[in-house]
Design a protein around this motif. Structure first.
Motif, PDB file in Angstrom:
ATOM      1  N   VAL A 142     -15.899   0.058   0.939  1.00 20.56           N
ATOM      2  CA  VAL A 142     -15.590  -1.303   1.388  1.00 20.56           C
ATOM      3  C   VAL A 142     -15.837  -2.315   0.275  1.00 20.56           C
ATOM      4  O   VAL A 142     -15.029  -3.226   0.061  1.00 20.56           O
ATOM      5  N   ILE A 143     -16.944  -2.172  -0.444  1.00 21.45           N
ATOM      6  CA  ILE A 143     -17.226  -3.123  -1.525  1.00 21.45           C
ATOM      7  C   ILE A 143     -16.178  -3.000  -2.622  1.00 21.45           C
ATOM      8  O   ILE A 143     -15.662  -4.002  -3.135  1.00 21.45           O
ATOM      9  N   GLY A 144     -15.836  -1.768  -3.006  1.00 22.31           N
ATOM     10  CA  GLY A 144     -14.817  -1.579  -4.038  1.00 22.31           C
ATOM     11  C   GLY A 144     -13.461  -2.092  -3.605  1.00 22.31           C
ATOM     12  O   GLY A 144     -12.747  -2.742  -4.389  1.00 22.31           O
ATOM     13  N   PHE A 145     -13.085  -1.813  -2.360  1.00 22.59           N
ATOM     14  CA  PHE A 145     -11.813  -2.307  -1.832  1.00 22.59           C
ATOM     15  C   PHE A 145     -11.789  -3.834  -1.833  1.00 22.59           C
ATOM     16  O   PHE A 145     -10.812  -4.456  -2.271  1.00 22.59           O
ATOM     17  N   SER A 146     -12.863  -4.447  -1.359  1.00 21.78           N
ATOM     18  CA  SER A 146     -12.934  -5.914  -1.292  1.00 21.78           C
ATOM     19  C   SER A 146     -12.910  -6.525  -2.686  1.00 21.78           C
ATOM     20  O   SER A 146     -12.270  -7.563  -2.904  1.00 21.78           O
ATOM     21  N   LEU A 147     -13.590  -5.895  -3.614  1.00 22.09           N
ATOM     22  CA  LEU A 147     -13.618  -6.399  -4.984  1.00 22.09           C
ATOM     23  C   LEU A 147     -12.213  -6.429  -5.578  1.00 22.09           C
ATOM     24  O   LEU A 147     -11.808  -7.423  -6.203  1.00 22.09           O
ATOM     25  N   LEU A 148     -11.442  -5.376  -5.379  1.00 22.02           N
ATOM     26  CA  LEU A 148     -10.084  -5.333  -5.918  1.00 22.02           C
ATOM     27  C   LEU A 148      -9.167  -6.336  -5.222  1.00 22.02           C
ATOM     28  O   LEU A 148      -8.389  -7.040  -5.877  1.00 22.02           O
ATOM     29  N   VAL A 149      -9.255  -6.418  -3.894  1.00 20.14           N
ATOM     30  CA  VAL A 149      -8.406  -7.361  -3.160  1.00 20.14           C
ATOM     31  C   VAL A 149      -8.708  -8.795  -3.582  1.00 20.14           C
ATOM     32  O   VAL A 149      -7.794  -9.597  -3.832  1.00 20.14           O
ATOM     33  N   PRO A 200       2.432 -18.254   3.047  1.00 20.51           N
ATOM     34  CA  PRO A 200       3.640 -19.093   2.980  1.00 20.51           C
ATOM     35  C   PRO A 200       4.700 -18.551   2.015  1.00 20.51           C
ATOM     36  O   PRO A 200       5.888 -18.717   2.234  1.00 20.51           O
ATOM     37  N   GLN A 201       4.258 -17.889   0.930  1.00 21.32           N
ATOM     38  CA  GLN A 201       5.210 -17.440  -0.076  1.00 21.32           C
ATOM     39  C   GLN A 201       5.675 -15.998   0.125  1.00 21.32           C
ATOM     40  O   GLN A 201       6.816 -15.661  -0.158  1.00 21.32           O
ATOM     41  N   ASP A 202       4.768 -15.132   0.613  1.00 20.75           N
ATOM     42  CA  ASP A 202       5.067 -13.705   0.598  1.00 20.75           C
ATOM     43  C   ASP A 202       4.398 -12.997   1.775  1.00 20.75           C
ATOM     44  O   ASP A 202       3.401 -12.306   1.607  1.00 20.75           O
ATOM     45  N   PRO A 203       4.926 -13.136   2.987  1.00 22.36           N
ATOM     46  CA  PRO A 203       4.288 -12.499   4.152  1.00 22.36           C
ATOM     47  C   PRO A 203       4.202 -10.982   4.044  1.00 22.36           C
ATOM     48  O   PRO A 203       3.209 -10.384   4.430  1.00 22.36           O
ATOM     49  N   ASN A 204       5.253 -10.348   3.520  1.00 24.02           N
ATOM     50  CA  ASN A 204       5.228  -8.895   3.405  1.00 24.02           C
ATOM     51  C   ASN A 204       4.200  -8.420   2.386  1.00 24.02           C
ATOM     52  O   ASN A 204       3.586  -7.373   2.542  1.00 24.02           O
ATOM     53  N   GLY A 205       4.011  -9.226   1.336  1.00 25.65           N
ATOM     54  CA  GLY A 205       3.114  -8.820   0.262  1.00 25.65           C
ATOM     55  C   GLY A 205       1.682  -8.629   0.708  1.00 25.65           C
ATOM     56  O   GLY A 205       0.999  -7.695   0.274  1.00 25.65           O
ATOM     57  N   PHE A 206       1.192  -9.491   1.594  1.00 24.81           N
ATOM     58  CA  PHE A 206      -0.217  -9.341   1.949  1.00 24.81           C
ATOM     59  C   PHE A 206      -0.421  -8.205   2.939  1.00 24.81           C
ATOM     60  O   PHE A 206      -1.515  -7.649   3.030  1.00 24.81           O
ATOM     61  N   PHE A 207       0.631  -7.789   3.641  1.00 25.88           N
ATOM     62  CA  PHE A 207       0.513  -6.588   4.462  1.00 25.88           C
ATOM     63  C   PHE A 207       0.365  -5.364   3.564  1.00 25.88           C
ATOM     64  O   PHE A 207      -0.438  -4.470   3.830  1.00 25.88           O
ATOM     65  N   VAL A 208       1.160  -5.323   2.502  1.00 28.50           N
ATOM     66  CA  VAL A 208       1.081  -4.191   1.582  1.00 28.50           C
ATOM     67  C   VAL A 208      -0.273  -4.162   0.885  1.00 28.50           C
ATOM     68  O   VAL A 208      -0.824  -3.093   0.609  1.00 28.50           O
ATOM     69  N   LEU A 209      -0.833  -5.328   0.604  1.00 27.60           N
ATOM     70  CA  LEU A 209      -2.133  -5.394  -0.044  1.00 27.60           C
ATOM     71  C   LEU A 209      -3.197  -4.702   0.793  1.00 27.60           C
ATOM     72  O   LEU A 209      -4.143  -4.123   0.258  1.00 27.60           O
ATOM     73  N   PHE A 210      -3.021  -4.714   2.112  1.00 25.57           N
ATOM     74  CA  PHE A 210      -3.997  -4.098   3.013  1.00 25.57           C
ATOM     75  C   PHE A 210      -3.430  -2.842   3.672  1.00 25.57           C
ATOM     76  O   PHE A 210      -3.750  -2.537   4.818  1.00 25.57           O
ATOM     77  N   ILE A 211      -2.609  -2.112   2.927  1.00 21.16           N
ATOM     78  CA  ILE A 211      -2.005  -0.908   3.484  1.00 21.16           C
ATOM     79  C   ILE A 211      -3.064   0.121   3.843  1.00 21.16           C
ATOM     80  O   ILE A 211      -2.923   0.880   4.811  1.00 21.16           O
TER      81      ILE A 211
END
Length: 321
Positions: A142-149, A200-211
């Motif tokens: 979780v810490i590593g995932f959060s750090l990268l995001v 506002p700019q990229d709705p699909n992008g943040f879903f992929v960020l949390f795949i």
């Protein structure tokens, strides 16, 4: 805080599906919570959060801390989390709805209307903190995932530095755990910052960020429904459990492997290397990886059940989701 946690009994004791062998302090989330408030109050950390964002963060962190200390009922946590999600949806919806127009989501062109935007925001602010909390099953994940995001989202260096220090205390050998306090705090913070930075700019992008958390929770729910098992009854169907079994208990290797598969191509996209198509390719590769792991482990479990059948079969644990 590690010493204080031992004295007051803020410890995670080995039991059931847990991998650690001795009581471990649950103070990582409390340290992170205090650090965020202190540095922000001193003007050394600017996250661009509004008053209601801070209220939501503190409510989720407090609920997680009480759960770590006392153990709260799942219904209470669900209701509090839903209430916080509604607050955040209304607050951020008030900024997004005046923009009007529509937004693309999974191939659909959805109107930016309160009847669509507010439910989607509520679902997002409720889902992500819980999904991040459910990921917290192996050191450093979780810490590593959060750090990268947060790095991808452009979070300030003091926050990234604090997470890196916590990572050193949590991986590969855990001197402390985040606990529900830290996982819910980080999940809520990432949900807020993602909406502010990307929606506002990229709705699909943040879903992929949390795949990763989306696929992980989906696999768990699908697996338990298929076996007609209650969703609240814990087992080892999370992706990190499956990879841990495939690696024959090499816990130190699980976290870097999952993070590398989750963010390898995404990192190239974020730093400006490659084409936008890498986003979809990266998500597809992770999904394929997750499904292959799940199918292989399912086969291993069926084989184990067949071998164990004369003795009564395999018994699953009964801890929380």
């Amino acid at each position: 805080m590690i010493r204080v946690a031992r004295r007051v009994g803020l410890l995670d004791h080995p039991a059931g599906r847990k991998q650690h062998v001795k009581p471990t302090p649950l103070c990582g989330g409390l340290v992170l919570w205090v650090m965020l408030i202190a540095l922000s109050g001193l003007g050394l950390l600017s996250l661009g959060l509004g008053t209601w964002d801070w209220v939501a963060l503190c409510l989720m962190a407090l609920m997680g801390f009480l759960d770590d200390l006392l153990g709260l009922r799942a219904r209470i946590k669900a209701l509090v989390g839903l209430g916080v999600a509604l607050i955040l949806a209304v607050v951020h919806g008030a900024h997004l709805l005046p923009l009007g127009g529509s937004f693309p989501l999974f191939g659909l062109d959805l109107p930016n209307h309160w009847a669509i935007t507010l439910p989607l925001l509520t679902l997002w602010f409720w889902f992500l903190p819980n999904a991040i909390n459910l990921m917290d099953g192996v050191n450093g994940l979780v810490i590593g995932f959060s750090l990268l995001v947060l790095w991808f989202l452009g979070a300030p260096l003091p926050l990234l530095g604090a997470l890196f220090v916590l990572l050193l205390f949590n991986y590969p050998r855990a001197h402390l755990f985040l606990g529900d306090c830290g996982a819910l705090l980080l999940g809520t913070l990432m949900a807020i910052l993602t909406v502010k930075a990307r929606l506002p700019q990229d709705p699909n992008g943040f879903f992929v960020l949390f795949i990763y958390p989306m696929v992980d929770v989906s696999l768990v729910v699908f697996s338990r429904l298929r076996r007609r098992q209650a969703l609240g009854v814990g087992d080892r169907s999370h992706l990190h459990h499956q990879v841990l079994d495939l690696l024959r208990g090499r816990t130190w290797l699980v976290t870097p492997l999952l993070l590398a598969v989750s963010f390898g191509l995404r990192g190239l996209l974020e730093i400006g290397v490659g084409d936008i198509a890498l986003r979809g390719i990266g998500a597809g590769l992770f999904l394929a990886f997750a499904l292959c792991v799940a199918v292989r482990r399912e086969g291993m479990q069926q084989g184990a059940v067949t071998l164990d059948a004369p003795q009564g079969g395999h018994q699953h644990g009964s801890s929380s989701f």
